[in-house]
Enzyme design. Structure first.
Site, PDB file in Angstrom:
ATOM      1  N   LYS A 102     -14.519 -52.594  61.178  1.00 26.51           N
ATOM      2  CA  LYS A 102     -15.858 -52.842  61.710  1.00 26.51           C
ATOM      3  C   LYS A 102     -16.904 -52.032  60.941  1.00 26.51           C
ATOM      4  O   LYS A 102     -16.644 -50.905  60.521  1.00 26.51           O
ATOM      5  CB  LYS A 102     -15.862 -52.469  63.196  1.00 26.51           C
ATOM      6  N   SER A 132     -18.731 -55.903  71.008  1.00 23.05           N
ATOM      7  CA  SER A 132     -19.508 -55.871  69.786  1.00 23.05           C
ATOM      8  C   SER A 132     -18.658 -56.030  68.522  1.00 23.05           C
ATOM      9  O   SER A 132     -19.191 -56.217  67.440  1.00 23.05           O
ATOM     10  CB  SER A 132     -20.271 -54.542  69.701  1.00 23.05           C
ATOM     11  N   THR A 168     -16.844 -49.076  73.509  1.00 25.05           N
ATOM     12  CA  THR A 168     -17.440 -48.171  74.474  1.00 25.05           C
ATOM     13  C   THR A 168     -17.212 -48.712  75.884  1.00 25.05           C
ATOM     14  O   THR A 168     -16.856 -47.973  76.795  1.00 25.05           O
ATOM     15  CB  THR A 168     -18.943 -47.990  74.194  1.00 25.05           C
ATOM     16  N   GLY A 187     -15.753 -52.585  76.601  1.00 27.27           N
ATOM     17  CA  GLY A 187     -15.437 -53.992  76.405  1.00 27.27           C
ATOM     18  C   GLY A 187     -15.490 -54.506  74.984  1.00 27.27           C
ATOM     19  O   GLY A 187     -15.171 -55.670  74.746  1.00 27.27           O
ATOM     20  N   SER A 188     -15.852 -53.678  74.014  1.00 29.64           N
ATOM     21  CA  SER A 188     -16.139 -54.200  72.673  1.00 29.64           C
ATOM     22  C   SER A 188     -14.923 -54.456  71.802  1.00 29.64           C
ATOM     23  O   SER A 188     -15.050 -55.034  70.719  1.00 29.64           O
ATOM     24  CB  SER A 188     -17.099 -53.251  71.941  1.00 29.64           C
TER      25      SER A 188
END
Length: 562
Positions: free
Chosen positions: A118, A199, A220, A222-223
């Site tokens: 990422k 994200s 943080t 759900g990402s």
């Protein structure tokens, strides 16, 4: 077929010219799957062990893998925008790893295997680390992040950086998952215009389509879990502190974690094993309770569910705010029978008594805001080159509101404005009172309380409902594919109005939750469930690349014979 070559890819121009020619030579469907009767693994299905066998036998090389994955990225990136930057050193790194393998020097199972990460995980190389913001374009870090260093030590090839929801979805109240100023809008591959979730959007799409063996995301709240779910993946959200966060652009030191997003549980386990462990740069890793990282791959045991007590916190399955999740709950209830048939004991209604109070309070927002105000300057202070001279949240806010490509004010900065208006950081008494309430409601009145009160080994939830409580106390979750929305599903847009958030064929997942540092247990449970269901194989993307590893090897052999 032609490709616009972004500035960030120019260093690979000779390779791209060759790969573009290779892509153009492919038919719509790849019919060649073998050379001289030896089959090659399709890259959308290839596992770690498939690739290790091919590398060990000399069927293909790490350079072949880099070229094949790069070609696949080029094939779909102009449509889905999931990769923001390719590593200009990837070919030379792969060649070095091939030479080391030939000399018998192999670093581990990921030796020579490409991984995407990422675009908020720093690498001290030719790639940027921007969180999708032009404010950090061209900035440099003094060294690799611990995560990147561990990948290199494991022999992995860091192939490139994936797009993300800008600033890991911590800027705007009105934006879309998978959008960043630098790379545009990422789309999922299971329905046209699909919301890829966030994200870690680009990591999810990339891993699902076989654009690398797997990818890393950050979470943080759900990402990792959410983009893994809607992209038909296994995602592991590790315990906060199991994977080091240094030189990873932060939101919250109390909640941030880095984990794998892969097509199988075992592939995710291989990747977690490579990145887990203590770091002198992140004191949260001092909490790791074991001297040696557990063998997460060996935890992949078909019988792992046998005798386990599994709880269902039924009060979290609240459809009152989103009735579109009804097919997910139906599939989840059916899946509980899979656990029972595997020997697990299901304890229903192991409810989280802190659920209502947590929903009514603002504790979690305050914790994130105070952490971000504190933690962002710590990251920015470490930059060895800071071309836009952004040193704190005020600087980043001013840059964003004055640089046209940041798409302000259409995509607002209200999250940051709220954080700045808070008036305190994470060293203040006000912070600690909110953090204590957070962890009390999500822990003793949530995850850890339910585990203890009902003598449970683990909890299960539809992934749609699983991230929040574990995020607040830093406990791990593993999500596994469960199903997809049926063909008669009505298409529903996201709140920003530019993506299809609910639509036919969009996948959803099944999550296993456990206490701190229980990844070994959860991986076993997830593997046992995955192997009994094999749901991923039944859900097909509407778009996928056609270039395969066999094409690259064939092209190499033809060139060698000329």
């Amino acid at each position: 077929m032609s490709f616009a070559l972004p500035r960030r890819f120019k260093g690979l121009l000779p390779v791209f010219m060759y790969l573009s020619t290779l892509i153009a030579a492919q038919s719509c469907l790849n019919t060649s799957t073998a050379i001289n009767g030896t089959a090659f693994p399709p890259l959308i299905e290839a596992t770690t062990e498939d690739l290790v066998r091919g590398l060990e036998s000399g069927l293909f090389t790490s350079v072949d893998l880099v070229q094949a994955y790069t070609a696949r990225i080029l094939e779909v990136n102009s449509s889905l925008h999931m990769v923001t930057q390719l590593n200009p050193d990837a070919i030379s790194i792969a060649a070095q790893l091939d030479s080391q393998r030939a000399r018998g020097n192999v670093f581990g199972p990921l030796h020579g295997i490409p991984i995407l990460i990422k675009n908020n995980i720093a690498t001290a190389d030719g790639m940027d680390n921007t969180a999708g913001s032009y404010s950090l374009a061209g900035a440099k870090v003094p060294r690799d992040s611990t995560i990147a260093a561990k990948l290199r030590k494991a022999g992995a090839v860091i192939l490139g950086k994936t797009n993300l929801s800008q600033w890991a979805n911590y800027r705007s109240f009105n934006t879309s998952n998978g959008w960043s100023a630098i790379a545009g809008q990422t789309f999922g591959a299971y329905y046209p215009g699909q919301d890829p979730s966030g994200s870690s959007s680009g990591s999810g799409v990339s891993s699902s389509l076989g654009l690398a063996l797997a990818a890393l995301g950050t979470e943080t709240d759900g990402s990792i879990l959410s983009p893994s779910e809607v992209n038909n993946l296994v995602g592991i959200k590790p315990t906060v502190g199991l994977t080091a966060r240094d030189l990873v652009i932060p939101i919250s030191e109390h909640q941030d974690t880095i984990g794998p997003m892969a097509r199988t549980v075992k592939d995710a386990a291989y990747l977690l094993a490579a990145i887990a462990g203590k770091s002198p740069y992140d004191n949260y890793t001092d909490a790791i309770p074991f001297d040696n990282i557990p063998d997460y791959v060996a935890a992949c045991n078909f019988s792992a569910l046998s005798g386990k007590r599994i709880g269902v916190p039924r009060n979290l399955l609240d459809l009152s705010h989103d009735s579109t999740a009804a097919p997910i709950v139906t599939a989840f209830n059916t899946a509980l029978d899979v656990l029972r048939s595997a020997g697990a004991v299901i304890i229903d209604n192991t409810n989280f008594t802190g659920y209502d109070a947590l929903n009514k309070g603002n504790y979690s927002n305050i914790v994130l805001e105070a952490d971000f105000v504190s933690d962002l300057p710590k990251y920015l202070s470490q930059l060895s080159y800071n071309p836009n001279q952004v040193y704190n949240l005020d600087d980043v806010l001013n840059f964003t509101q004055t640089f046209p490509l940041e798409d302000w004010p259409e995509r607002d900065t209200l999250v940051w404005e709220s954080a700045l208006e808070l008036g305190f950081d994470n060293t203040s008494p006000e912070f600690w009172s909110n953090y204590t309430m957070n962890t009390y409601l999500a822990g003793p009145l949530g995850v850890t309380g339910a585990l203890a009160n009902y003598s449970l080994d683990a909890l299960v939830l539809p992934t749609e409902f699983s991230p929040n409580f574990p995020a607040l106390i830093g406990t791990p979750v593993v999500t596994v594919p469960l199903g997809a929305y049926p063909v008669d599903t009505k298409v529903k847009l996201n709140t920003f109005g530019n993506l299809n958030a609910t639509a036919p064929n969009i996948p959803f997942g099944f999550s296993f939750l456990g206490p701190h540092f229980s990844e070994e247990l959860l991986i076993g449970l997830a593997y046992a469930f995955e192997q009994r269901t094999l749901v991923r194989n039944s859900i097909t993307p509407y778009i996928e690349p056609t270039v395969e590893l066999v094409d690259v090897v064939n092209a190499r052999l033809r060139r060698a014979s000329v």
